[in-house]
Enzyme design. Structure first.
Site, PDB file in Angstrom:
ATOM      1  N   TYR A  53       0.822  -1.260  -0.005  1.00 49.28           N
ATOM      2  CA  TYR A  53      -0.028  -0.031  -0.183  1.00 49.28           C
ATOM      3  C   TYR A  53       0.759   1.065   0.109  1.00 49.28           C
ATOM      4  O   TYR A  53       1.873   1.550   0.738  1.00 49.28           O
ATOM      5  CB  TYR A  53      -0.876  -0.013   0.991  1.00 49.28           C
ATOM      6  N   SER A 213     -14.018  -2.485  -0.295  1.00 54.75           N
ATOM      7  CA  SER A 213     -14.743  -1.725  -1.145  1.00 54.75           C
ATOM      8  C   SER A 213     -16.412  -2.011  -0.991  1.00 54.75           C
ATOM      9  O   SER A 213     -17.091  -2.283  -1.935  1.00 54.75           O
ATOM     10  CB  SER A 213     -14.537  -1.857  -2.836  1.00 54.75           C
ATOM     11  N   PRO A 214     -16.724  -1.903   0.471  1.00 54.39           N
ATOM     12  CA  PRO A 214     -18.056  -2.011   0.547  1.00 54.39           C
ATOM     13  C   PRO A 214     -18.977  -1.055   0.074  1.00 54.39           C
ATOM     14  O   PRO A 214     -20.167  -1.194  -0.108  1.00 54.39           O
ATOM     15  CB  PRO A 214     -18.146  -2.252   2.115  1.00 54.39           C
ATOM     16  N   ALA A 216     -18.256   0.048  -3.115  1.00 56.57           N
ATOM     17  CA  ALA A 216     -17.998  -0.064  -4.439  1.00 56.57           C
ATOM     18  C   ALA A 216     -16.797   1.081  -4.827  1.00 56.57           C
ATOM     19  O   ALA A 216     -17.179   1.561  -5.922  1.00 56.57           O
ATOM     20  CB  ALA A 216     -19.164  -0.006  -5.231  1.00 56.57           C
ATOM     21  N   GLY A 217     -16.004   1.551  -3.858  1.00 57.07           N
ATOM     22  CA  GLY A 217     -15.110   2.459  -4.255  1.00 57.07           C
ATOM     23  C   GLY A 217     -15.873   3.718  -4.739  1.00 57.07           C
ATOM     24  O   GLY A 217     -15.338   4.628  -5.386  1.00 57.07           O
ATOM     25  N   GLY A 218     -17.022   4.055  -4.170  1.00 56.79           N
ATOM     26  CA  GLY A 218     -17.567   5.291  -4.509  1.00 56.79           C
ATOM     27  C   GLY A 218     -18.588   5.159  -5.537  1.00 56.79           C
ATOM     28  O   GLY A 218     -19.521   6.050  -5.697  1.00 56.79           O
ATOM     29  N   LYS A 219     -18.463   4.225  -6.258  1.00 58.64           N
ATOM     30  CA  LYS A 219     -19.293   3.909  -7.559  1.00 58.64           C
ATOM     31  C   LYS A 219     -20.885   4.089  -7.130  1.00 58.64           C
ATOM     32  O   LYS A 219     -21.650   4.320  -7.936  1.00 58.64           O
ATOM     33  CB  LYS A 219     -18.714   2.808  -8.163  1.00 58.64           C
ATOM     34  N   PHE A 221     -22.567   5.702  -5.416  1.00 59.53           N
ATOM     35  CA  PHE A 221     -22.778   7.284  -5.352  1.00 59.53           C
ATOM     36  C   PHE A 221     -23.077   7.790  -6.620  1.00 59.53           C
ATOM     37  O   PHE A 221     -23.245   9.167  -6.599  1.00 59.53           O
ATOM     38  CB  PHE A 221     -22.369   7.826  -4.166  1.00 59.53           C
TER      39      PHE A 221
END
Length: 302
Positions: A53, A213-214, A216-219, A221
């Site tokens: 990371y 990514s619970p 979805a990485g902001g997807k 929204f």
């Protein structure tokens, strides 16, 4: 916050804080230390890392913050991952991008992670990605050594499908070791691990799920995304009904699954953490859960 028993030595918080973006936060050690303390005050005690990371920097950033409050080590659980090699590796002999599950690499990665994190043991070590060249016997030998040296208290995998898990698990069981965690991408947007039976397979063997990514990485929204718009058309009214945010409803949706799913949140905003915790207080009805599920599928169930 409820704790989840991983094995006889380790329990995790139901919500986990991820540090894959810690380099981007550009915080001082004092700022990060304060945030870790705020997390612990709220019952979020499990911290998720990986050696790669931030191009191998995020563990060290965390370690510097931890030095400011050494007593925090007894209040938190540290998870890290290894097995991916990047060209930015501190090891100058590495020039490409590949997976390395050799005993030497696993042991070297753990030793470096311990040094960077400023700790003497890991509460859990995960193999970050499956490799076509993985020798389960070599991985088992590495783990046996790390356990015997007191460097690792539990072991798991990340992004392993059923066959990859079975291959390694069978070898480990022969040495009385056990995969306790599989870190998978799971969200209302990303149902693959549910649809392909991976989560059920883990549930059968009492392997806990860490959900990366619970959101979805902001997807979720991005309402310009047709799938996200369908899901949020269900989530938003539920947020109003239960007086929580959409983040909270997503947390409640994950929490309702009978397998133990522990969301890994990547936020550095404490208000987002509080919204997530509020969501765990919500119990969705079966119909509400299925409404979100079928919205994601884009069709009704048979």
């Amino acid at each position: 916050m409820d704790k989840v028993k991983i094995n006889q030595y380790v329990s995790f918080s139901k919500v986990i804080q991820g540090f894959w973006r810690a380099q981007d936060w550009q915080w001082t050690p004092q700022q990060l230390n304060r945030y870790i303390n705020e997390l612990v005050e709220r019952g979020i005690t499990t911290m998720d890392h990986a050696d790669i990371y931030g191009s191998y920097t995020c563990e060290g950033i965390f370690g510097e913050a931890l030095k400011l409050s050494p007593q925090l080590r007894n209040q938190i659980e540290i998870v890290t991952k290894c097995g991916i090699v990047l060209p930015s590796s501190p090891d100058q002999t590495i020039s490409g991008h590949r997976y390395d599950h050799s005993k030497a690499h696993i042991q070297h990665s753990v030793d470096r992670s311990l040094q960077q994190l400023n700790v003497d043991h890991l509460d859990s070590l995960l193999i970050h990605r499956p490799s076509p060249l993985m020798d389960p016997h070599e991985v088992t030998e590495a783990l046996k050594t790390l356990v015997s040296e007191g460097k690792v208290k539990s072991f798991g995998v990340s992004n392993f499908n059923k066959s990859q898990y079975d291959l390694l698990s069978k070898c480990l069981v022969c040495d009385k070791l056990h995969i306790t965690i599989n870190q998978l991408e799971v969200s209302p947007y990303t149902l693959d691990a549910i649809e392909n039976g991976n989560i059920n397979h883990m549930y059968k063997d009492d392997v806990k799920i860490m959900s990366w990514s619970p959101m979805a990485g902001g997807k979720l929204f991005d309402l310009a995304d047709e799938k996200a718009a369908r899901i949020m058309a269900i989530v938003s009214p539920l947020a109003q009904k239960y007086n929580v945010t959409s983040n909270g409803i997503i947390m409640a949706w994950l929490d309702k699954h009978p397998a133990t799913i522990m969301p890994v949140l990547g936020t550095h905003k404490i208000e987002r953490i509080d919204q997530a915790i509020e969501g765990l207080k919500v119990t969705l009805t079966d119909q509400e859960w299925f409404d979100i599920y079928t919205a994601s599928l884009g069709h009704d169930i048979p």
